[in-house]
Design a protein around this motif. Structure first.
Motif, short mmCIF file in Angstrom:
data_model
loop_
_atom_site.label_atom_id
_atom_site.label_comp_id
_atom_site.label_asym_id
_atom_site.label_seq_id
_atom_site.Cartn_x
_atom_site.Cartn_y
_atom_site.Cartn_z
N THR A 39 0.83 -1.19 0.00
CA THR A 39 0.00 0.00 0.00
C THR A 39 0.87 1.25 0.00
O THR A 39 1.76 1.40 0.83
N GLY A 40 0.60 2.12 -0.98
CA GLY A 40 1.31 3.38 -1.06
C GLY A 40 2.75 3.28 -1.55
O GLY A 40 3.48 4.26 -1.53
N ALA A 41 3.17 2.13 -2.01
CA ALA A 41 4.56 1.95 -2.45
C ALA A 41 4.85 2.77 -3.70
O ALA A 41 3.98 2.98 -4.54
N ASP A 42 6.08 3.22 -3.83
CA ASP A 42 6.50 4.00 -4.99
C ASP A 42 7.57 3.24 -5.76
O ASP A 42 8.71 3.15 -5.33
N PHE A 43 7.15 2.69 -6.91
CA PHE A 43 8.07 1.96 -7.79
C PHE A 43 8.38 2.79 -9.04
O PHE A 43 8.84 2.26 -10.04
N THR A 44 8.13 4.09 -8.98
CA THR A 44 8.33 4.95 -10.14
C THR A 44 9.74 4.78 -10.69
O THR A 44 10.73 4.92 -9.96
N GLY A 45 9.81 4.43 -11.99
CA GLY A 45 11.10 4.31 -12.66
C GLY A 45 11.91 3.07 -12.31
O GLY A 45 13.02 2.90 -12.80
N CYS A 46 11.38 2.20 -11.48
CA CYS A 46 12.12 0.99 -11.07
C CYS A 46 12.07 -0.08 -12.15
O CYS A 46 11.22 -0.07 -13.03
N SER A 47 12.96 -1.05 -12.04
CA SER A 47 12.93 -2.20 -12.93
C SER A 47 12.54 -3.44 -12.13
O SER A 47 13.21 -3.81 -11.18
N LEU A 48 11.43 -4.04 -12.56
CA LEU A 48 11.00 -5.32 -12.02
C LEU A 48 10.97 -6.32 -13.18
O LEU A 48 10.21 -7.28 -13.19
N ARG A 49 11.84 -6.07 -14.13
CA ARG A 49 11.93 -6.87 -15.36
C ARG A 49 12.16 -8.34 -15.01
O ARG A 49 13.05 -8.68 -14.23
N GLY A 50 11.31 -9.21 -15.58
CA GLY A 50 11.47 -10.65 -15.40
C GLY A 50 11.10 -11.16 -14.02
O GLY A 50 11.30 -12.33 -13.72
N CYS A 51 10.50 -10.34 -13.19
CA CYS A 51 10.12 -10.73 -11.82
C CYS A 51 9.04 -11.82 -11.86
O CYS A 51 8.11 -11.76 -12.67
N VAL A 52 9.14 -12.80 -11.00
CA VAL A 52 8.14 -13.86 -10.87
C VAL A 52 7.59 -13.77 -9.44
O VAL A 52 8.38 -13.79 -8.48
N ALA A 53 6.25 -13.67 -9.32
CA ALA A 53 5.68 -13.52 -7.98
C ALA A 53 4.25 -14.03 -7.95
O ALA A 53 3.58 -14.14 -8.98
N ASP A 54 3.77 -14.33 -6.76
CA ASP A 54 2.42 -14.82 -6.53
C ASP A 54 1.75 -13.92 -5.50
O ASP A 54 2.29 -13.73 -4.41
N GLY A 55 0.59 -13.36 -5.86
CA GLY A 55 -0.21 -12.62 -4.89
C GLY A 55 0.23 -11.20 -4.59
O GLY A 55 -0.13 -10.67 -3.55
N LEU A 56 0.99 -10.56 -5.48
CA LEU A 56 1.38 -9.17 -5.24
C LEU A 56 0.15 -8.27 -5.23
O LEU A 56 -0.74 -8.42 -6.05
N LYS A 57 0.13 -7.31 -4.30
CA LYS A 57 -0.98 -6.36 -4.23
C LYS A 57 -0.40 -4.96 -4.25
O LYS A 57 0.29 -4.55 -3.32
N PHE A 58 -0.69 -4.25 -5.34
CA PHE A 58 -0.28 -2.85 -5.48
C PHE A 58 -1.52 -2.01 -5.19
O PHE A 58 -2.42 -1.92 -6.03
N VAL A 59 -1.60 -1.41 -4.01
CA VAL A 59 -2.75 -0.61 -3.61
C VAL A 59 -2.30 0.83 -3.42
O VAL A 59 -1.37 1.10 -2.66
N SER A 60 -2.95 1.74 -4.13
CA SER A 60 -2.55 3.15 -4.11
C SER A 60 -1.06 3.30 -4.35
O SER A 60 -0.38 4.10 -3.71
N ALA A 61 -0.55 2.51 -5.26
CA ALA A 61 0.89 2.48 -5.54
C ALA A 61 1.20 3.20 -6.85
O ALA A 61 0.37 3.28 -7.75
N SER A 62 2.44 3.68 -6.95
CA SER A 62 2.91 4.26 -8.20
C SER A 62 3.85 3.26 -8.86
O SER A 62 4.89 2.91 -8.30
N VAL A 63 3.44 2.80 -10.04
CA VAL A 63 4.25 1.89 -10.83
C VAL A 63 4.55 2.59 -12.17
O VAL A 63 4.76 1.97 -13.18
#
Length: 171
Positions: A2-26
């Motif tokens: 919640t509220g996380a800021d991933f602006t400009g980040c690289s999550l290239r090729g990431c593998v995940a289960d159940g991620l929740k981006f709530v009120s987040a900046s991607v």
């Protein structure tokens, strides 16, 4: 996240289960090639995100599973304008999310549920390039495809409900 800021980040090729981006900046984030099972994007911004070649909420041999409704991706009240979803595979639920002017070339959104609330708020693919995108077997209502490029877009076996605009341009 919640509220996380991933602006400009690289999550290239990431593998995940159940991620929740709530009120987040991607925004401006590189998510290309990522494989997410059950991702949730709620009240989040994916403006200008690179989501090419992703597999979200869909079956993927590399994840060792086949998708079920419980594995679906969810987009609720999100903004994803000017993003790139080229060759993406997303099986999910889209509610009141804006993708205007984004690219979905050869993307596969088949078997998804795409719905706006029909009272001014809707899912918008307005101005998107949906060339050769696959919307087969989708349930679609409260959605705008106005001014979208629909060359070779597949809407076979769709359940098209009320308040869908812009599909009249399909021959």
């Amino acid at each position: 996240m919640t509220g996380a800021d991933f602006t400009g980040c690289s999550l290239r090729g990431c593998v995940a289960d159940g991620l929740k981006f709530v009120s987040a900046s991607v925004q401006d984030c590189d998510l290309s090639g990522s494989r997410f099972k059950k991702p949730v994007f709620a009240k989040s911004s994916l403006r200008r995100a690179n989501c090419s070649n992703i597999v979200w909420g869909a079956s993927d041999a590399r994840l060792g599973s086949t998708a079920t409704d419980a594995d679906s991706a969810s987009f609720m009240d999100c903004y994803a304008g000017f993003a790139c979803f080229n060759q993406a595979r997303i099986a999910g639920y889209f509610f009141n999310t804006t993708f205007h002017d984004s690219e979905f070339l050869y993307a596969n959104l088949s078997d998804s549920h795409i719905a706006g609330n029909g009272v001014g708020t809707r899912v918008s693919f307005a101005g998107c390039d949906l060339t050769r995108a696959d919307f087969s077997r989708c349930r679609i209502s409260g959605t705008s495809f106005s001014n979208a490029t629909l060359d070779g877009t597949n809407f076979s076996d769709c359940d098209v409900g009320a308040s869908v605009r812009g599909l009249d341009q399909i021959s």
